[in-house]
Design an enzyme around this catalytic site. Structure first.
Site, PDB file in Angstrom:
ATOM      1  N   SER A 272      10.018  21.071   5.390  1.00 13.62           N
ATOM      2  CA  SER A 272      10.683  19.767   5.335  1.00 13.62           C
ATOM      3  C   SER A 272      10.534  19.051   6.674  1.00 13.62           C
ATOM      4  O   SER A 272      10.420  19.683   7.723  1.00 13.62           O
ATOM      5  CB  SER A 272      12.162  19.935   4.988  1.00 13.62           C
ATOM      6  OG  SER A 272      12.789  20.758   5.938  1.00 13.62           O
ATOM      7  N   CYS A 274       8.001  17.343   7.688  1.00  6.85           N
ATOM      8  CA  CYS A 274       6.646  17.427   8.237  1.00  6.85           C
ATOM      9  C   CYS A 274       5.674  16.485   7.527  1.00  6.85           C
ATOM     10  O   CYS A 274       4.463  16.636   7.648  1.00  6.85           O
ATOM     11  CB  CYS A 274       6.129  18.858   8.175  1.00  6.85           C
ATOM     12  SG  CYS A 274       6.980  19.989   9.291  1.00  6.85           S
ATOM     13  N   ASN A 278       4.858  11.614   2.611  1.00  8.94           N
ATOM     14  CA  ASN A 278       3.993  10.582   3.185  1.00  8.94           C
ATOM     15  C   ASN A 278       2.520  10.874   2.899  1.00  8.94           C
ATOM     16  O   ASN A 278       1.742   9.962   2.606  1.00  8.94           O
ATOM     17  CB  ASN A 278       4.213  10.474   4.702  1.00  8.94           C
ATOM     18  CG  ASN A 278       5.570   9.880   5.045  1.00  8.94           C
ATOM     19  OD1 ASN A 278       6.214   9.267   4.206  1.00  8.94           O
ATOM     20  ND2 ASN A 278       6.017  10.074   6.274  1.00  8.94           N
TER      21      ASN A 278
END
Length: 607
Positions: A272, A274, A278
């Site tokens: 999480s 990282c 996205n």
């Protein structure tokens, strides 16, 4: 005590599935709800339940022009995140849960749960929620049924899974399903007034791997209550995958198309915070390249008839962290949230919309924060909880690939592992073989403290980004990955890469811009898969050779690029010395091949 036969709704079951009917009867007699509803997943059911939740004060409808068919919820301040210390893997033997999971003897846990669940749904409706993880009709998909006393959970499961009549039809009269029981742990006595967000200070999120059961008590929050997500799709499914020869992984899946029209599907595992979501919704900065989304969080992978690994996204929705999601960081996520969304623990604007930190560069002059208080830019606390969430149909994401619901899955060409590393780990490293790739996955870590120059900060290991989600002994999980490689044709396995977008200079400056620029790394990966890039051998693995990483238009200095694309042998000697402490956690169950990889790395670094 009311018998199940006396509880309205049991006789209205739209199924002849004997095991399902017996289980629903058993849970109804234990929990004593006022009535039972069998959920069909219809729009009319959704409308009825959202109206009920608005009347209860759980939901607030947002402005229909700004966010059509969207709602806001604020949880109890004590119920805002997954509760890892209350999450148990109750395997028959403690050693099968391993050192990274909480374990309790299953008989002892069943006694505890029996007491907690006894009468826990009094005054409430028990909802029976059949659901499918993965596309309906896919051989990679699997079915479950969640029993819950939370209508908020029902409407969320409608978004996050293929829920209702289609799933029940697929189950038939004797199909396999994972039984998942959830209660808020807040029975209502006659005449008592309910609260907007019922929950209990006692919480248990419990998994029984051998019997494929999930029991969750005391929390209404997503990860603890939407039992198809982490509980089933990772913890229970990882055990099913071990037993049946497939993989259930905490991975995004993306489709990458080159300017020449060559397509590769890539899976990637990151802890999480990282950048997983996205990357899943990447907008490439490289001209001519196109990235599309298959999944943002979980991948189920099975071998196809051609010997390749095929993946599906088992989820139907996105359950994302709102803070930090904005036009600059992830415009596709923002576009996805145009409507049909439920926002939990964000802030509300004066004109009936939502806001959170990072959504816009400028803060609104006034908000109602997630605790219901007036908020201005001068307030000392954030307006949204750091773990505030949105739930939205994945089909609304503008970058969803047409293949995302293909029952056959998509063939995976490459798997990326990465953590948040300020030091040591290069921008991208290819493993020369599957075993080295498993070694990379097993040592994934993020730095939790800043490092002195030329040194490594304190590391938090999160192997394969599965630390909170592996449903059995993690050493056996490593062995399962190695076994997957052993039984496959090496030429048909995905290639494995170790990436790191977060390298810093000694002064603490990020060396790599990340976000859309990560498409450059994916382009190099694609060129390796297509046999175009030669790469350069290093003690760690294969890195881009000088000139191979596309840098046109990239605002990164030559010196920074050299740091990003090289292996500092002195720092890596320090890194290698830290691995045994991590491996020793697993005792003699750690596969010998991983110790051999560590020894070989040490030799190459000292060669």
């Amino acid at each position: 005590m009311t018998t199940a036969a006396q509880i309205p709704g049991l006789d209205a079951a739209p199924t002849k599935h004997a095991r399902l009917l017996a289980w629903v009867r058993e849970i109804a007699e234990l929990t004593q709800p006022d009535r039972i509803e069998w959920c069909d997943g219809s729009e009319s059911e959704f409308d009825r339940l959202t109206s009920l939740l608005i009347d209860k004060g759980t939901l607030v409808q947002l402005d229909d022009e700004k966010r059509p068919n969207s709602f806001y919820a604020a949880s109890d301040p004590s119920d805002v995140a997954r509760v890892e210390d209350r999450t148990y893997i109750c395997s028959e033997k403690a050693e099968d849960a391993g050192p990274t999971n909480n374990w309790l003897d299953p008989a002892e846990m069943r006694t505890k749960l029996g007491k907690l669940f006894s009468g826990c749904m009094r005054g409430r409706t028990m909802y029976v929620v059949p659901f499918c993880m993965g596309p309906l009709g896919s051989h990679i998909s699997a079915l479950g049924v969640e029993i819950t006393d939370s209508p908020y959970v029902v409407i969320s499961m409608r978004t996050m899974t293929r829920m209702g009549t289609p799933a029940l039809d697929q189950l038939g009269d004797d199909g396999f399903f994972v039984p998942a029981v959830h209660s808020l742990g807040a029975p209502l006595e006659p005449g008592a007034t309910d609260v907007p967000w019922p929950c209990n200070s006692t919480k248990y999120i419990t998994h029984f791997p051998e019997t494929r059961e999930i029991w969750s008590y005391g929390s209404g929050y997503g990860g603890n209550a939407l039992l198809g997500k982490k509980c089933y799709a990772l913890r229970i499914a990882s055990v099913m995958a071990r037993d049946q020869g497939w993989l259930a992984e905490h991975m995004l899946i993306l489709k990458l198309t080159s300017p020449a029209g060559k397509v590769h599907f890539i899976a990637a595992a990151f802890p999480s915070a990282c950048g997983k979501t996205n990357l899943a919704m990447l907008i490439p900065t490289l001209p001519g390249w196109k990235a599309e989304t298959v999944g943002d969080d979980i991948a189920w992978m099975r071998f196809g008839d051609d010997g390749r690994l095929y993946a599906v996204n088992p989820e139907a929705g996105l359950f994302g962290v709102a803070p930090g999601t904005g036009e600059e960081t992830n415009p596709n996520a923002v576009k996805t949230l145009w409507g049909n969304a439920v926002f939990t623990n964000v802030a509300r604007t004066d004109d009936g919309d939502v806001w959170w930190e990072g959504l816009t560069p400028d803060k609104p002059a006034h908000l109602i924060d997630w605790k219901g208080r007036d908020w201005t830019p001068d307030s000392t606390e954030p307006a949204a909880h750091p773990n505030a969430r949105f739930t939205v149909p994945a089909s609304q994401c503008p970058t969803m690939a047409p293949e995302w619901e293909n029952p056959a899955g998509v063939p995976i060409s490459a798997i990326l592992f990465g953590g948040r590393r300020a030091t040591a780990v290069p921008l991208v490293t290819e493993a020369p073989d599957w075993q080295r790739g498993v070694f990379f996955g097993s040592i994934v870590s993020s730095e939790t403290t800043a490092a002195a120059a030329g040194a490594i900060g304190k590391l938090r290991r999160d192997p394969f980004a599965m630390l909170p989600f592996c449903g059995y002994n993690m050493a056996d999980y490593f062995a399962h990955w190695l076994e997957i490689g052993n039984k496959a044709d090496p030429d048909k396995l995905p290639r494995i890469y170790y990436v790191n977008w977060f390298r810093k200079s000694p002064e603490g400056r990020y060396l790599w811009p990340g976000f859309g620029e990560n498409s450059r790394v994916l382009a190099w990966v694609a060129s390796r898969l297509d046999g175009e890039a030669k790469g350069t051998e290093t003690p760690l693995g294969i890195l881009p050779a000088p000139g191979e990483l596309p840098t046109e238009g990239l605002d990164v200095s030559e010196a920074d690029l050299e740091t990003l694309l090289s292996v500092d042998t002195e720092v890596w000697r320090q890194e290698a010395e830290l691995i045994p402490e991590h491996y020793n956690t697993f005792g003699d169950r750690l596969p010998a091949q991983l110790w051999a990889e560590h020894e070989a790395l040490t030799k190459r670094l000292n060669g």
